[in-house]
Design a protein around this motif. Sequence first.
Motif, PDB file in Angstrom:
ATOM      1  N   LEU A 169       0.850  -1.190   0.000  1.00 14.18           N
ATOM      2  CA  LEU A 169       0.000   0.000   0.000  1.00 14.18           C
ATOM      3  C   LEU A 169       0.883   1.236   0.000  1.00 14.18           C
ATOM      4  CD1 LEU A 169      -1.893  -2.296   1.219  1.00 14.18           C
ATOM      5  CD2 LEU A 169      -3.246  -0.388   2.091  1.00 14.18           C
ATOM      6  N   LEU A 170       0.648   2.109  -0.946  1.00  9.12           N
ATOM      7  CA  LEU A 170       1.460   3.308  -1.119  1.00  9.12           C
ATOM      8  C   LEU A 170       0.701   4.495  -0.534  1.00  9.12           C
ATOM      9  CD1 LEU A 170       2.282   2.625  -4.896  1.00  9.12           C
ATOM     10  CD2 LEU A 170       3.412   1.651  -2.875  1.00  9.12           C
ATOM     11  N   GLU A 171       1.252   5.091   0.513  1.00 14.38           N
ATOM     12  CA  GLU A 171       0.487   6.055   1.307  1.00 14.38           C
ATOM     13  C   GLU A 171       1.178   7.416   1.358  1.00 14.38           C
ATOM     14  OE1 GLU A 171       0.512   4.139   5.145  1.00 14.38           O
ATOM     15  OE2 GLU A 171       0.338   2.191   4.202  1.00 14.38           O
ATOM     16  N   ASP A 172       0.396   8.472   1.201  1.00 13.00           N
ATOM     17  CA  ASP A 172       0.976   9.819   1.349  1.00 13.00           C
ATOM     18  C   ASP A 172       0.735  10.365   2.760  1.00 13.00           C
ATOM     19  OD1 ASP A 172      -1.759  10.238   0.931  1.00 13.00           O
ATOM     20  OD2 ASP A 172      -1.503  11.477  -0.848  1.00 13.00           O
ATOM     21  N   TRP A 173       1.781  10.953   3.333  1.00  7.45           N
ATOM     22  CA  TRP A 173       1.735  11.456   4.715  1.00  7.45           C
ATOM     23  C   TRP A 173       2.271  12.876   4.786  1.00  7.45           C
ATOM     24  CZ3 TRP A 173       0.071   8.961   9.224  1.00  7.45           C
ATOM     25  CH2 TRP A 173      -0.374   7.647   9.033  1.00  7.45           C
ATOM     26  N   VAL A 174       1.857  13.552   5.821  1.00  2.00           N
ATOM     27  CA  VAL A 174       2.359  14.902   6.078  1.00  2.00           C
ATOM     28  C   VAL A 174       3.326  14.808   7.250  1.00  2.00           C
ATOM     29  CG1 VAL A 174       1.731  17.250   6.727  1.00  2.00           C
ATOM     30  CG2 VAL A 174       0.211  15.914   5.256  1.00  2.00           C
ATOM     31  N   LEU A 175       4.619  14.920   6.954  1.00  2.00           N
ATOM     32  CA  LEU A 175       5.625  14.722   8.003  1.00  2.00           C
ATOM     33  C   LEU A 175       5.759  15.909   8.937  1.00  2.00           C
ATOM     34  CD1 LEU A 175       8.592  12.984   6.189  1.00  2.00           C
ATOM     35  CD2 LEU A 175       6.649  11.987   7.378  1.00  2.00           C
ATOM     36  N   PRO A 211      -8.231  22.741   0.942  1.00  2.00           N
ATOM     37  CA  PRO A 211      -7.246  22.405  -0.083  1.00  2.00           C
ATOM     38  C   PRO A 211      -6.452  21.188   0.380  1.00  2.00           C
ATOM     39  CG  PRO A 211      -6.463  24.232   1.243  1.00  2.00           C
ATOM     40  CD  PRO A 211      -7.832  23.895   1.762  1.00  2.00           C
ATOM     41  N   GLU A 212      -5.850  20.486  -0.574  1.00  2.00           N
ATOM     42  CA  GLU A 212      -5.098  19.318  -0.128  1.00  2.00           C
ATOM     43  C   GLU A 212      -3.825  19.739   0.579  1.00  2.00           C
ATOM     44  OE1 GLU A 212      -4.924  17.663  -4.235  1.00  2.00           O
ATOM     45  OE2 GLU A 212      -2.809  17.459  -3.805  1.00  2.00           O
ATOM     46  N   PRO A 213      -3.421  18.989   1.577  1.00  2.00           N
ATOM     47  CA  PRO A 213      -2.205  19.338   2.305  1.00  2.00           C
ATOM     48  C   PRO A 213      -0.979  19.052   1.449  1.00  2.00           C
ATOM     49  CG  PRO A 213      -3.092  17.260   3.092  1.00  2.00           C
ATOM     50  CD  PRO A 213      -4.065  17.781   2.088  1.00  2.00           C
ATOM     51  N   VAL A 214       0.166  19.546   1.883  1.00  2.00           N
ATOM     52  CA  VAL A 214       1.414  19.243   1.185  1.00  2.00           C
ATOM     53  C   VAL A 214       1.977  17.954   1.772  1.00  2.00           C
ATOM     54  CG1 VAL A 214       3.740  20.049   0.661  1.00  2.00           C
ATOM     55  CG2 VAL A 214       1.849  21.682   0.795  1.00  2.00           C
ATOM     56  N   TYR A 215       1.913  16.913   0.995  1.00  2.00           N
ATOM     57  CA  TYR A 215       2.463  15.638   1.459  1.00  2.00           C
ATOM     58  C   TYR A 215       3.968  15.666   1.247  1.00  2.00           C
ATOM     59  CZ  TYR A 215      -2.383  14.276   1.383  1.00  2.00           C
ATOM     60  OH  TYR A 215      -3.727  14.240   1.609  1.00  2.00           O
ATOM     61  N   ASP A 216       4.688  15.235   2.236  1.00  2.00           N
ATOM     62  CA  ASP A 216       6.141  15.255   2.096  1.00  2.00           C
ATOM     63  C   ASP A 216       6.763  13.964   2.598  1.00  2.00           C
ATOM     64  OD1 ASP A 216       5.571  15.554   4.725  1.00  2.00           O
ATOM     65  OD2 ASP A 216       6.734  17.377   5.040  1.00  2.00           O
ATOM     66  N   GLY A 217       5.953  12.942   2.761  1.00  2.00           N
ATOM     67  CA  GLY A 217       6.492  11.660   3.185  1.00  2.00           C
ATOM     68  C   GLY A 217       5.630  10.546   2.635  1.00  2.00           C
ATOM     69  N   TYR A 218       6.274   9.483   2.238  1.00  2.00           N
ATOM     70  CA  TYR A 218       5.537   8.383   1.632  1.00  2.00           C
ATOM     71  C   TYR A 218       5.829   7.114   2.404  1.00  2.00           C
ATOM     72  CZ  TYR A 218       4.731  12.005  -1.552  1.00  2.00           C
ATOM     73  OH  TYR A 218       4.338  13.215  -2.033  1.00  2.00           O
ATOM     74  N   ALA A 219       4.771   6.393   2.708  1.00  2.00           N
ATOM     75  CA  ALA A 219       4.922   5.167   3.490  1.00  2.00           C
ATOM     76  C   ALA A 219       4.458   3.994   2.645  1.00  2.00           C
ATOM     77  CB  ALA A 219       4.097   5.257   4.768  1.00  2.00           C
ATOM     78  N   VAL A 220       4.994   2.845   2.941  1.00  2.00           N
ATOM     79  CA  VAL A 220       4.534   1.604   2.339  1.00  2.00           C
ATOM     80  C   VAL A 220       4.120   0.689   3.485  1.00  2.00           C
ATOM     81  CG1 VAL A 220       5.150  -0.383   0.922  1.00  2.00           C
ATOM     82  CG2 VAL A 220       6.080   1.880   0.380  1.00  2.00           C
ATOM     83  N   ASN A 221       2.867   0.282   3.470  1.00  2.00           N
ATOM     84  CA  ASN A 221       2.323  -0.556   4.540  1.00  2.00           C
ATOM     85  C   ASN A 221       2.591   0.053   5.921  1.00  2.00           C
ATOM     86  OD1 ASN A 221       1.589  -2.238   2.475  1.00  2.00           O
ATOM     87  ND2 ASN A 221       3.196  -3.740   2.839  1.00  2.00           N
ATOM     88  N   GLY A 222       2.433   1.356   6.007  1.00  2.00           N
ATOM     89  CA  GLY A 222       2.576   2.015   7.300  1.00  2.00           C
ATOM     90  C   GLY A 222       4.007   2.161   7.782  1.00  2.00           C
TER      91      GLY A 222
END
Length: 477
Positions: A169-175, A211-222
């Motif tokens: 699972l490819l997930e976008d996160w806000v670090l 508005p969508e947040p600025v995602y700056d981190g990507y997780a895989v399976n959490g």
Amino acid sequence: MNLNRRSFMKYTASTAAGLWISSCLPDKAISKINQTVKEFHFTAVQTRVNLGSGKDFVAWTYNGQVPGPEIRVREGDIIRVVLKNNLPEDTTIHWHGIPLPNPMDGVPNVTQKPVAPGETFVYEFEARPAGSFIYHSHFKLQLDQGLYGPLIIEPLSETEAYDQEYTLLLEDWVLQDVGGAAAIRRRPAGPMMGGRMGMRRQFPTSQMPLPEPVYDGYAVNGRLLSAIYPIVVNKGDRVKLRLINPSSATEYYLSLAGHVLTVTHVDGNPIKPVPTEVLRIGMGERYDVRFNANNPGKWLLAAMETGLGEGMLRIPVNYRGIKRTQSVGPIFRQDMLLANYMDFTFANLWGDITLPPDRSIYQTLSGGMHSSFWTINGQVYPETDALRVQKGERVRLIYGNHSMMPHPMHLHGHFFKIVNPAIPPDMWILKDTLIVDPMQQIAVEFTADNPGKWLHHCHNLYHMEAGMANVVHYAQS
Ligand code: C2O
Ligand code: CU
């Protein structure tokens, strides 16, 4: 198939609501006597989670996990999920991609009353067809707070040959903030919207969309960044990857250094295998791909950098016994092979689908320019016109994207076929989510064989919340 593991349950009235056979999918007759009920208990709850980056996030989770627990069942099983809502607001679960009975679809105020805090709701439906799916909350922006997970339906009889299988699972996160929940917290205050107040008169919505947040981190399976778990292979392995994109607003271009990926399934459905060097995966899409582990080393399956702070999605692919410390990542070039929808053909033939559709509906997608709203035919959900269909019709949706952003359009309750003028209709591929690119026109067709009210929307969560949605209505007969 291991018959011993199946309990020979008689299904009773309580399960009847969940039993349903798709009339559009070939070759699906199975004995219902053998149906096994697979029961899961999900508690939706706010949790502190650590994604391996040394920092805690406040996420909304199923059972305290991000992503939620994997549901893995066999085609024809009955999935029963007992959802307990311990969140401070309403919630629902949507079973993305599965053509199930309408009351189980999990769209608040369209298919069910939302599940209030403290309440319990039981979802029950037949696991069909086989493939890679997602489940996620369909309430407001909860998907972006962590409420999603993988749903894998294994085929009754396995026709694919592989040695290993990974679900990713490819997930976008806000670090820089507190994770996905940051999106909710960052409700823009008055000044940001000041120049746009004029729009409000045009659209009778009471609140301006976020508005969508600025995602700056990507997780895989959490797992974030260097904490992402590696794929470990032996030389000679045939490896199957189920790539699933539950991100709220990020599409990925993925490439595996040193290897070619072969696409075998789109949104769960089999296609004739197609090799690709780069795979594009939009929000809500799933691709099953395969690669042959024939090039020992330490490699990265990585996403291309497309913007500020992106490009951190890197999944190590390590061969056993290789000592090297440095992994080799893909180098993205203009001339790389990037398979697209029109390169795919369905694995089986459909039969005689040659007539023109019974009904064609234009869907003009726009927004984004000088507006916080995203529209279909100039309208904002819930004020959008319904897609009115009759049972049994073949319906063509003709998308025209008049905006500068891609929109992964998703239809609930049905698969659609992507209209591809270059090949006969009986080879058109079956999907439930389709990226419509800026200034592109592209069409899909679905058979109206599953009565109910079905949401149809952009799977950019922020576009959906800002109006880009409508509802398929079946005429009462
Ligand atoms: Cu995964 Cu209505 O969506
Ligand atoms: Cu969109």
